[in-house]
Design a protein around this motif. Structure first.
Motif, PDB file in Angstrom:
ATOM      1  N   GLY A 116      17.428 -42.437 -40.741  1.00  0.00           N
ATOM      2  CA  GLY A 116      16.640 -43.280 -41.640  1.00  0.00           C
ATOM      3  C   GLY A 116      15.807 -44.316 -40.918  1.00  0.00           C
ATOM      4  O   GLY A 116      15.510 -45.375 -41.477  1.00  0.00           O
ATOM      5  N   THR A 117      15.394 -44.026 -39.676  1.00  0.00           N
ATOM      6  CA  THR A 117      14.642 -45.006 -38.884  1.00  0.00           C
ATOM      7  C   THR A 117      13.175 -44.640 -38.724  1.00  0.00           C
ATOM      8  O   THR A 117      12.462 -45.269 -37.939  1.00  0.00           O
ATOM      9  N   VAL A 118      12.713 -43.625 -39.451  1.00  0.00           N
ATOM     10  CA  VAL A 118      11.313 -43.212 -39.326  1.00  0.00           C
ATOM     11  C   VAL A 118      10.366 -44.366 -39.647  1.00  0.00           C
ATOM     12  O   VAL A 118       9.341 -44.556 -38.989  1.00  0.00           O
ATOM     13  N   GLY A 119      10.717 -45.146 -40.656  1.00  0.00           N
ATOM     14  CA  GLY A 119       9.860 -46.253 -41.068  1.00  0.00           C
ATOM     15  C   GLY A 119       9.712 -47.346 -40.028  1.00  0.00           C
ATOM     16  O   GLY A 119       8.812 -48.189 -40.136  1.00  0.00           O
ATOM     17  N   HIS A 120      10.573 -47.355 -39.017  1.00  0.00           N
ATOM     18  CA  HIS A 120      10.507 -48.392 -37.979  1.00  0.00           C
ATOM     19  C   HIS A 120       9.745 -47.920 -36.740  1.00  0.00           C
ATOM     20  O   HIS A 120       9.591 -48.690 -35.786  1.00  0.00           O
ATOM     21  N   LEU A 121       9.272 -46.670 -36.750  1.00  0.00           N
ATOM     22  CA  LEU A 121       8.588 -46.134 -35.578  1.00  0.00           C
ATOM     23  C   LEU A 121       7.140 -46.606 -35.516  1.00  0.00           C
ATOM     24  O   LEU A 121       6.502 -46.805 -36.557  1.00  0.00           O
ATOM     25  N   PRO A 122       6.576 -46.748 -34.302  1.00  0.00           N
ATOM     26  CA  PRO A 122       5.142 -46.992 -34.180  1.00  0.00           C
ATOM     27  C   PRO A 122       4.377 -45.740 -34.574  1.00  0.00           C
ATOM     28  O   PRO A 122       4.970 -44.675 -34.790  1.00  0.00           O
ATOM     29  N   SER A 123       3.067 -45.839 -34.662  1.00  0.00           N
ATOM     30  CA  SER A 123       2.279 -44.677 -35.079  1.00  0.00           C
ATOM     31  C   SER A 123       2.430 -43.524 -34.096  1.00  0.00           C
ATOM     32  O   SER A 123       2.413 -42.357 -34.488  1.00  0.00           O
ATOM     33  N   ARG A 124       2.596 -43.845 -32.794  1.00  0.00           N
ATOM     34  CA  ARG A 124       2.786 -42.795 -31.791  1.00  0.00           C
ATOM     35  C   ARG A 124       3.921 -43.168 -30.839  1.00  0.00           C
ATOM     36  O   ARG A 124       3.968 -44.291 -30.334  1.00  0.00           O
ATOM     37  N   THR A 125       4.816 -42.216 -30.618  1.00  0.00           N
ATOM     38  CA  THR A 125       5.882 -42.360 -29.629  1.00  0.00           C
ATOM     39  C   THR A 125       5.691 -41.267 -28.594  1.00  0.00           C
ATOM     40  O   THR A 125       5.552 -40.087 -28.948  1.00  0.00           O
ATOM     41  N   TYR A 126       5.658 -41.655 -27.322  1.00  0.00           N
ATOM     42  CA  TYR A 126       5.398 -40.682 -26.255  1.00  0.00           C
ATOM     43  C   TYR A 126       6.677 -40.394 -25.470  1.00  0.00           C
ATOM     44  O   TYR A 126       7.395 -41.314 -25.073  1.00  0.00           O
ATOM     45  N   GLU A 127       6.921 -39.101 -25.244  1.00  0.00           N
ATOM     46  CA  GLU A 127       8.048 -38.674 -24.428  1.00  0.00           C
ATOM     47  C   GLU A 127       7.523 -38.186 -23.072  1.00  0.00           C
ATOM     48  O   GLU A 127       6.531 -37.466 -23.016  1.00  0.00           O
ATOM     49  N   PRO A 128       8.178 -38.553 -21.968  1.00  0.00           N
ATOM     50  CA  PRO A 128       7.613 -38.286 -20.635  1.00  0.00           C
ATOM     51  C   PRO A 128       7.585 -36.816 -20.252  1.00  0.00           C
ATOM     52  O   PRO A 128       8.505 -36.052 -20.558  1.00  0.00           O
ATOM     53  N   CYS A 129       6.490 -36.435 -19.583  1.00  0.00           N
ATOM     54  CA  CYS A 129       6.366 -35.118 -18.963  1.00  0.00           C
ATOM     55  C   CYS A 129       6.635 -35.306 -17.465  1.00  0.00           C
ATOM     56  O   CYS A 129       6.009 -36.163 -16.833  1.00  0.00           O
ATOM     57  N   THR A 130       7.526 -34.529 -16.904  1.00  0.00           N
ATOM     58  CA  THR A 130       7.998 -34.772 -15.541  1.00  0.00           C
ATOM     59  C   THR A 130       7.771 -33.565 -14.642  1.00  0.00           C
ATOM     60  O   THR A 130       7.746 -32.415 -15.097  1.00  0.00           O
ATOM     61  N   ILE A 131       7.634 -33.828 -13.350  1.00  0.00           N
ATOM     62  CA  ILE A 131       7.418 -32.759 -12.372  1.00  0.00           C
ATOM     63  C   ILE A 131       8.735 -32.037 -12.084  1.00  0.00           C
ATOM     64  O   ILE A 131       9.793 -32.665 -11.974  1.00  0.00           O
ATOM     65  N   ILE A 132       8.670 -30.730 -12.001  1.00  0.00           N
ATOM     66  CA  ILE A 132       9.803 -29.896 -11.595  1.00  0.00           C
ATOM     67  C   ILE A 132       9.437 -29.284 -10.251  1.00  0.00           C
ATOM     68  O   ILE A 132       8.600 -28.394 -10.160  1.00  0.00           O
ATOM     69  N   HIS A 133      10.043 -29.784  -9.177  1.00  0.00           N
ATOM     70  CA  HIS A 133       9.686 -29.368  -7.819  1.00  0.00           C
ATOM     71  C   HIS A 133      10.431 -28.094  -7.449  1.00  0.00           C
ATOM     72  O   HIS A 133      11.667 -28.081  -7.385  1.00  0.00           O
ATOM     73  N   ARG A 134       9.656 -27.036  -7.205  1.00  0.00           N
ATOM     74  CA  ARG A 134      10.249 -25.774  -6.755  1.00  0.00           C
ATOM     75  C   ARG A 134       9.662 -25.419  -5.381  1.00  0.00           C
ATOM     76  O   ARG A 134       9.576 -26.286  -4.521  1.00  0.00           O
ATOM     77  N   SER A 135       9.274 -24.162  -5.184  1.00  0.00           N
ATOM     78  CA  SER A 135       8.932 -23.712  -3.825  1.00  0.00           C
ATOM     79  C   SER A 135       7.442 -23.514  -3.575  1.00  0.00           C
ATOM     80  O   SER A 135       7.067 -23.075  -2.485  1.00  0.00           O
TER      81      SER A 135
END
Length: 341
Positions: free
Chosen positions: A314-333
């Protein structure tokens, strides 16, 4: 099965076995048993276990004014490869909190979307989630203020509905910062379609990362593609035939990076000894390529789970207009310092 449902034990049955009233059973099961003795509580819980009692969710919903159901609307995501993690994130959280999903795939049809919203509201869902395939602007129908509504990977032009988005700017920065840290300075970004929101944000992050390192972004060009293998192949052939080709290639997605693998093999160049390659999206194929592809991960699972959590809390009403979730590097070969380093 039908007989089992008809003969399911009731709260009254639990009370009779435990020697208490149905009200006492209800207080114990709902955690409002502070004035009930430990012995009585243990008898009730033992009777619940012996009878395999399960609460009547419909009756609970009528009493509490909830249905423990989330209405989940999508455009094309239900049939796309990235849908699995996002749907899993929503479903896992809902299941942990004993709620279910009602899913409707609207196929980008506005009429179908409006009808689906109305149908889910008629079914008295506790809230609505809408998820898009490819971050984009949507014209979402008006819904009653009493129905929490949250967008995932989508946003409205006026910001009237809160949304959860991947931080594509951070993703673009993470990709270029990764190769900069290895010593690369001749870098090229083979991005996706110019009209895509994600493309514009990733390019912005790429250029911000270059500027932060004191490098003029004009020295590290951007080429636009189509997010498919063919454009990754064709653009790679072109840029690697330049007089001073890049030592690091960044791509708009893993599909385009796959095209680069084919092109570089045709040119007799080795990954990462001759040129480093970074993808984007962290598709399943990224880890299966040889060498395994360094890429940027979009947090689809987390976005879905967080969205469901806000809806059920029930916390949708407390959210800002945009919430950003981080995109992170996955280091492989597929990334190394540049040749000669």
């Amino acid at each position: 099965m039908k007989d089992e449902l008809v003969n399911r034990p009731t709260m009254a049955d639990v009370g009779r076995v435990a020697g208490v009233s149905p009200t006492t059973v209800s207080l114990v099961l709902n955690g409002r048993d502070t004035k009930i003795s430990d012995a009585t509580r243990e008898r009730v819980l033992a009777a619940v276990q012996d009878l395999d009692y399960r609460p009547n969710r419909t009756a609970q919903g009528l009493r509490l004014g909830t249905t423990s159901t989330i209405g989940f609307l999508t455009d094309e995501i239900a049939i796309e490869p990235f849908s699995g993690p996002m749907i899993a994130g929503i479903h896992d959280l809902a299941w942990e909190q004993r709620s279910l999903l009602l899913m409707v795939n609207t196929t980008r049809n506005p009429t179908r979307l409006r009808a689906a919203v109305e149908d889910l509201l008629d079914r008295r869902v506790d809230g609505l989630l809408f998820a898009a395939m490819g971050t984009r602007q949507v014209d979402f129908p008006l819904v009653p203020a009493s129905t929490p509504t949250l967008l995932v990977n989508a946003f409205t032009p006026d910001g009237r509905l809160p949304c959860i988005l991947p931080d594509e700017i951070a993703g673009g920065r993470a990709a270029v910062e990764h190769v900069l840290a290895m010593g690369h300075r001749r870098i090229t970004f083979l991005a996706g379609r110019d009209a895509a929101w994600a493309t514009r944000m990733r390019i912005r992050g790429y250029r911000e990362g270059l500027e932060a390192a004191g490098i003029d972004p004009l020295r590290c060009p951007v080429h636009l593609g189509n997010y498919r293998i063919d454009s990754g192949y064709e653009i790679t052939l072109r840029v690697m035939r330049e007089r001073k080709p890049p030592t690091a290639l960044l791509f708009g997605n893993d599909q385009m990076a796959t095209g680069a693998y084919i092109a570089l093999a045709r040119l007799g160049l080795r990954i990462p000894d001759d040129v480093s390659v970074v993808g984007y999206d962290d598709e399943p194929l990224a880890a299966d390529l040889s060498p395994a592809l360094t890429t940027v991960r979009i947090p689809f699972y987390e976005m879905g789970r967080i969205a469901a959590q806000h809806l059920l809390d029930g916390t949708v009403g407390h959210l800002p207009s945009r919430t950003y979730e981080p995109c992170t590097i996955i280091h492989r070969s597929s990334t190394n310092p540049p040749p000669g380093e």
